[in-house]
Design an enzyme around this catalytic site. Structure first.
Site, PDB file in Angstrom:
ATOM      1  N   THR C 107       0.814  -1.237   0.039  1.00  0.00           N
ATOM      2  CA  THR C 107      -0.134   0.149   0.066  1.00  0.00           C
ATOM      3  C   THR C 107       0.936   1.360   0.023  1.00  0.00           C
ATOM      4  O   THR C 107       1.803   1.313   0.898  1.00  0.00           O
ATOM      5  CB  THR C 107      -0.827   0.009   1.160  1.00  0.00           C
ATOM      6  OG1 THR C 107      -1.637  -1.168   1.359  1.00  0.00           O
ATOM      7  CG2 THR C 107      -1.765   1.142   1.156  1.00  0.00           C
ATOM      8  N   GLY C 108       0.744   2.084  -0.907  1.00  0.00           N
ATOM      9  CA  GLY C 108       1.375   3.454  -0.768  1.00  0.00           C
ATOM     10  C   GLY C 108       2.617   3.249  -1.598  1.00  0.00           C
ATOM     11  O   GLY C 108       3.491   4.364  -1.571  1.00  0.00           O
ATOM     12  N   CYS C 109       3.005   2.299  -2.099  1.00  0.00           N
ATOM     13  CA  CYS C 109       4.458   2.213  -2.718  1.00  0.00           C
ATOM     14  C   CYS C 109       4.058   2.525  -4.071  1.00  0.00           C
ATOM     15  O   CYS C 109       3.483   2.304  -4.717  1.00  0.00           O
ATOM     16  CB  CYS C 109       4.643   0.526  -2.497  1.00  0.00           C
ATOM     17  SG  CYS C 109       6.135   0.362  -4.006  1.00  0.00           S
ATOM     18  N   VAL C 110       5.130   3.445  -4.377  1.00  0.00           N
ATOM     19  CA  VAL C 110       5.009   4.230  -5.773  1.00  0.00           C
ATOM     20  C   VAL C 110       6.178   3.797  -6.706  1.00  0.00           C
ATOM     21  O   VAL C 110       7.265   3.328  -5.999  1.00  0.00           O
ATOM     22  CB  VAL C 110       5.180   5.770  -5.571  1.00  0.00           C
ATOM     23  CG1 VAL C 110       3.573   6.264  -5.227  1.00  0.00           C
ATOM     24  CG2 VAL C 110       5.906   6.360  -4.685  1.00  0.00           C
TER      25      VAL C 110
END
Lengths: 148, 102, 110
Positions: C107-110
């Site tokens: 989650t939230g890893c770009v």
């Protein structure tokens, strides 16, 4: 700020942390709100702000013990609340009145702890029981409130 | 700093308004939008609640949502201010912080 | 899009994360690692195994600092840091180690 300058207090750090409160008011599986809130909290945790969560109204059901979603084909995200401490989120305010209106006590909730870095990584409870009036004060102290 | 609370659900369907009023602080403003505007009507089962319980909170209602639902301003509880979208924006900036009761 | 090994066909998304995370196996991990040009040494298995057990317990991938802390505990302070993790997984522990461990994209890893 002006007051701090007058009294000669140390200047605020260049990048002061903001206080974020995530307000959870929905039961976990009937709508997507609870899971969305949790995912946003996990993302926001990377930004090193002061993040806490509040559970009121049906939101207190999110922390119920013993959730098992195998029969409804949905991801069971209840265990993830127990990981919040690892993400620096160590305060989960739970409203007393919301619990008692629903016939619940804190014993009906799962235990959530965090490791206190400033106290030899001792495990401490993350859940803070709080009455409605005190929760209203907590809300009034925030810089940003995000509602789910 | 005071807070602007928005309520967007009918008080007959959801406890959003009741919960909002139980957690708002003195000097806050409650803006009724979408189905929340039904709470602004006189003579309903909830109008007493709304009015008596928080004399220290200001109430506003979004005019466009009233109009969309065929609700005449004459049916509003006395003292509720009707705002347009510009007024909504002003309320947001005046209060600095906003809390949505969904 | 799918990984193929020993007669198995396991579907993945366009970035290589498993479509059904319950289909992971150590053999599949080797296959995913091959695609990343990563050789699965003992040190890398240590990370992958930690990720899997953490996910199993909490249904979420650990924060990086949790991972580094766990490595410091098991392998000594010299290895409990970001540099070491990037040595093992040059494209980042989230991107590569989670993929090899069969976890969803963090989650939230770009």
């Amino acid at each position: 700020m002006a007051e701090a300058a007058k009294s000669g207090a140390a200047p605020a750090p260049a990048k002061a942390k903001k206080k974020f409160l995530y307000v959870n008011r929905k039961a976990p599986y009937g709508t997507i709100y609870a899971l969305e809130s949790l995912e946003v909290v996990l993302i926001a945790a990377a930004f090193e702000q002061e993040v806490s969560l509040a559970f009121l109204d049906d939101g207190v059901f999110q922390l119920s013990k013993g959730q098992d979603t195998a029969g409804i084909g949905m991801k069971c995200f209840a265990p993830t609340y127990r990981a919040l401490g690892d993400f620096g989120v160590t305060k989960l305010y739970v409203e007393k009145e919301a619990l008692s209106e629903r016939g619940l006590t804190v014993e009906d909730l799962q235990q959530v702890t965090y490791e206190d870095e400033n106290d030899g990584f001792k495990a401490k409870p993350s859940i803070v029981l709080i009455d409605r009036a005190a929760l209203a004060k907590v809300m009034a102290e925030q810089d940003v409130i995000l509602s789910f | 700093m005071s807070m602007l609370h928005t309520v967007n659900k009918s008080p007959f369907e959801s406890n959003g308004l009741r919960s909002c009023l139980a957690h708002a602080s003195k000097g806050d403003t409650v803006l009724l939008i979408e189905d929340g505007v039904y709470a602004a009507l006189k003579g309903t089962a909830v109008s007493g609640d709304l009015w008596r319980c928080r004399i220290d909170v200001k109430f506003c209602v979004l005019g466009a949502d009233l109009a969309a639902r065929g609700l005449d301003k004459g049916r509003l509880i006395d003292g509720i201010r009707v705002v347009d979208y510009g007024g909504f924006v002003d309320l947001v900036t005046e209060h600095g912080r906003t809390q949505a009761w969904l | 899009m799918a990984y193929q090994y020993n007669g198995h066909t396991i579907e993945h998304d366009e970035e290589g994360y498993l479509t059904d995370i319950s289909l992971w196996s150590p053999e599949l991990a080797l296959e995913i690692a091959k695609g990343e040009n990563i050789e699965m040494t003992e040190e890398r298995w240590e990370v992958v195994n930690f990720l899997r057990s953490y996910y199993d317990e909490y249904q979420v991938a650990p924060a990086i600092r949790v991972l580094t802390k766990a490595l410091a505990k098991s392998m000594g302070p010299a290895k409990g840091n970001n540099d070491y993790l990037y040595e093992l997984f040059p494209y980042g522990p989230a991107k590569q180690a989670c993929k090899i461990a069969g976890l969803p994209k963090p989650t939230g890893c770009v």
